[in-house]
Write a protein that holds these residues in place. Structure first.
Motif, short mmCIF file in Angstrom:
data_model
loop_
_atom_site.label_atom_id
_atom_site.label_comp_id
_atom_site.label_asym_id
_atom_site.label_seq_id
_atom_site.Cartn_x
_atom_site.Cartn_y
_atom_site.Cartn_z
N ALA A 92 0.83 -1.12 -0.06
CA ALA A 92 0.06 -0.06 -0.08
C ALA A 92 0.86 1.38 0.10
O ALA A 92 1.76 1.34 0.71
CB ALA A 92 -0.81 -0.02 1.00
N GLY A 93 0.42 2.16 -0.82
CA GLY A 93 0.96 3.67 -0.86
C GLY A 93 2.33 3.53 -1.56
O GLY A 93 3.30 4.33 -1.25
N ARG A 144 2.85 7.36 -5.47
CA ARG A 144 1.90 8.22 -5.26
C ARG A 144 0.78 8.43 -6.07
O ARG A 144 0.92 8.03 -7.31
CB ARG A 144 2.75 9.64 -4.86
N SER A 172 -1.28 0.08 4.78
CA SER A 172 -0.66 1.80 4.96
C SER A 172 -0.09 1.80 6.12
O SER A 172 -0.26 1.14 7.20
CB SER A 172 -1.92 2.50 4.73
N ASP A 184 -0.92 3.82 8.57
CA ASP A 184 -2.03 4.05 9.53
C ASP A 184 -2.41 2.73 9.96
O ASP A 184 -2.48 2.35 11.27
CB ASP A 184 -3.13 5.13 9.18
N ASP A 185 -2.91 1.64 9.01
CA ASP A 185 -3.26 0.38 9.25
C ASP A 185 -2.15 -0.19 10.03
O ASP A 185 -2.58 -1.21 10.87
CB ASP A 185 -3.97 -0.12 8.03
#
Length: 458
Positions: free
Chosen positions: A112-113, A116, A433, A435-436
């Motif tokens: 993920a990520g 961009r 990600s 955050d996750d």
């Protein structure tokens, strides 16, 4: 709205319209809050006077079925109480929202990520600039050329664009290969091994032949001599976590030449498993052996891209292109050109370096924060971020999994990821990600700590 109105019906047209709308609400076709067509639009659709529709709408508004407001669309009244439909009726449609865990720790390709959003948007803009042209079912020439250059720079593979065929992913690539090889094949697979692709084989009517493996890959001396093809993952060996060493690769290729067996090399996750440089593919080492390489864009670019490729040997390139011509284009031309732009622009190689750094950091965090908490925890070898948890009893495993699910975390099972594997849980943090990753790390840590207290009676 699809309403059935007839001038031959004994009931007046406004009555028919009102009855049809009531029926649509009753069977769930229309739900409270749904907008309905304007009186003018519905009259035009049905080929009747607007006055008939106005009369029907007035009747329904009086009954509480419709809500009209100045300057807003007419809607089925949001507060309308609708009787619960029978279960059979409820099953006739798909729910708008499906309840599922908030974060999945099931192993998944891609990261993920990694690319961009601005980079993706630029790639799509460049792809959309090109006017439509004749379609090559084997793949857009721009993409096949970009893949050839990428493989030359990243994998030391000297291949011509004509040897590359674009597919809808690794599974479709394997299907095309097997279709090009003939019918009623005996196809060898690694045992233990990754079950993802091997499940495709019996779907096409072929026989799966399990072949023993050790820490260096398939045991060549024990390979049957009567298989037509052999599916291997030399760069990702389970459960050992290593790659097939050069001597075993050479031995396997010699065997393939001697037995005239086609080698199908699944090259998944290879470029992200090595911090410096991945080992060469079997096809780049082969001289007279018939080796085909399955590649995917899921790992380097996006796990949501259903696109991949096959690098075909000279012996099977023509047959593979013929199969691809029959099946048609697997990926839209715009998507192919966008991928080509990302490859030509060096995004894939830069992404590989960035992901390596990120995975190294995550492995360090897992080693420091989770592994010491759980006696049965093992960080998978290699450069990934997969954590295996093994339990004393199935009951303990199920309880742990249930606690994670209650916290919104979904985990994977060894038994579904690999053949002849254990019954532990596999938690993959690679594709999350930032955050996750933080949230799932905290949830798993709390679950381990909580269950530890419960089991100790504290």
């Amino acid at each position: 709205m699809h309403l059935t109105i007839s001038r031959d019906h004994p009931s007046p047209i406004p009555t028919q319209i009102a009855a049809e709308i009531r029926a649509a609400v009753a069977n769930g076709t229309l739900a409270p809050g749904d907008a309905v067509p304007s009186t003018r639009a519905l009259a035009q659709q049905l080929g009747i006077s607007r006055g008939s529709v106005v009369t029907a709408y007035d009747q329904l508004e009086g009954e509480g079925y419709l809500l009209t407001r100045q300057g807003a669309p007419t809607r089925i009244h949001p507060e309308l109480a609708v009787a619960e439909r029978p279960q059979t009726a409820a099953l006739s449609g798909l729910p708008r929202k499906v309840a599922r865990p908030r974060i999945s720790l099931k192993p998944s390709p891609g990261n993920a990520g990694a690319i961009r959003s601005a980079t993706w948007r630029k790639a799509w803009r460049e792809a959309a600039k090109h006017p439509g042209a004749d379609v090559d079912n084997a793949g857009e020439p721009e993409l096949r050329s970009a893949i050839a250059d990428h493989l030359r720079l990243a994998r030391s593979m000297a291949v011509a664009p004509e040897q590359i065929v674009i597919t809808g992913g690794s599974r479709e690539g394997l299907m095309c290969i097997l279709l090009s090889l003939g019918a009623s094949l005996r196809v060898g697979v690694e045992d233990p091994g990754h079950p993802g692709l091997r499940r495709v084989i019996p779907l096409l009517g072929h026989e799966v032949v399990e072949c023993a493996t050790d820490g260096d890959g398939v045991v060549v001396k024990e390979l049957p001599s009567d298989v037509d093809a052999l599916l291997v993952t030399p760069s990702h060996l389970y459960p050992f976590g290593a790659a097939m060493p050069a001597p075993r690769r050479a031995e396997l290729l010699e065997w393939a030449v001697r037995t005239r067996t086609t080698i199908i090399e699944d090259d998944f996750n290879t470029e992200l498993r090595y911090r410096i440089s991945p080992q060469p593919t079997l096809s780049s080492l082969a001289t007279n052996a018939d080796v085909l390489t399955l590649g995917t864009f899921s790992t380097l670019l996006s796990r949501e891209l259903a696109a991949g490729y096959v690098v075909a040997s000279a012996a099977t390139a023509a047959a593979l292109r013929e199969i691809r011509d029959i099946l048609g284009v697997p990926v839209s031309a715009v998507t192919q050109r966008a991928i080509a732009h990302l490859l030509d622009d060096g995004v894939a190689r830069r992404t590989s370096s960035a992901v390596h750094r990120g995975l190294a950091q995550r492995r360090e965090v897992l080693n420091e924060q989770l592994v010491p908490l759980f006696k049965g925890a093992r960080l998978a070898p290699g450069d990934g971020a997969d954590l295996t948890l093994r339990f004393g009893t199935p009951k303990e495993r199920d309880e742990f999994e249930q606690r994670l699910r209650e916290a919104g975390i979904e985990s994977g099972h060894e038994s579904t990821l690999w053949t002849n594997s254990g019954d532990g849980l596999v938690l993959s943090f690679a594709h999350l990600s930032a955050d996750d990753f933080g949230k799932s790390l905290e949830a798993v840590s709390q679950t381990i700590t909580t269950l530890g207290r419960v089991q100790k009676g504290t």
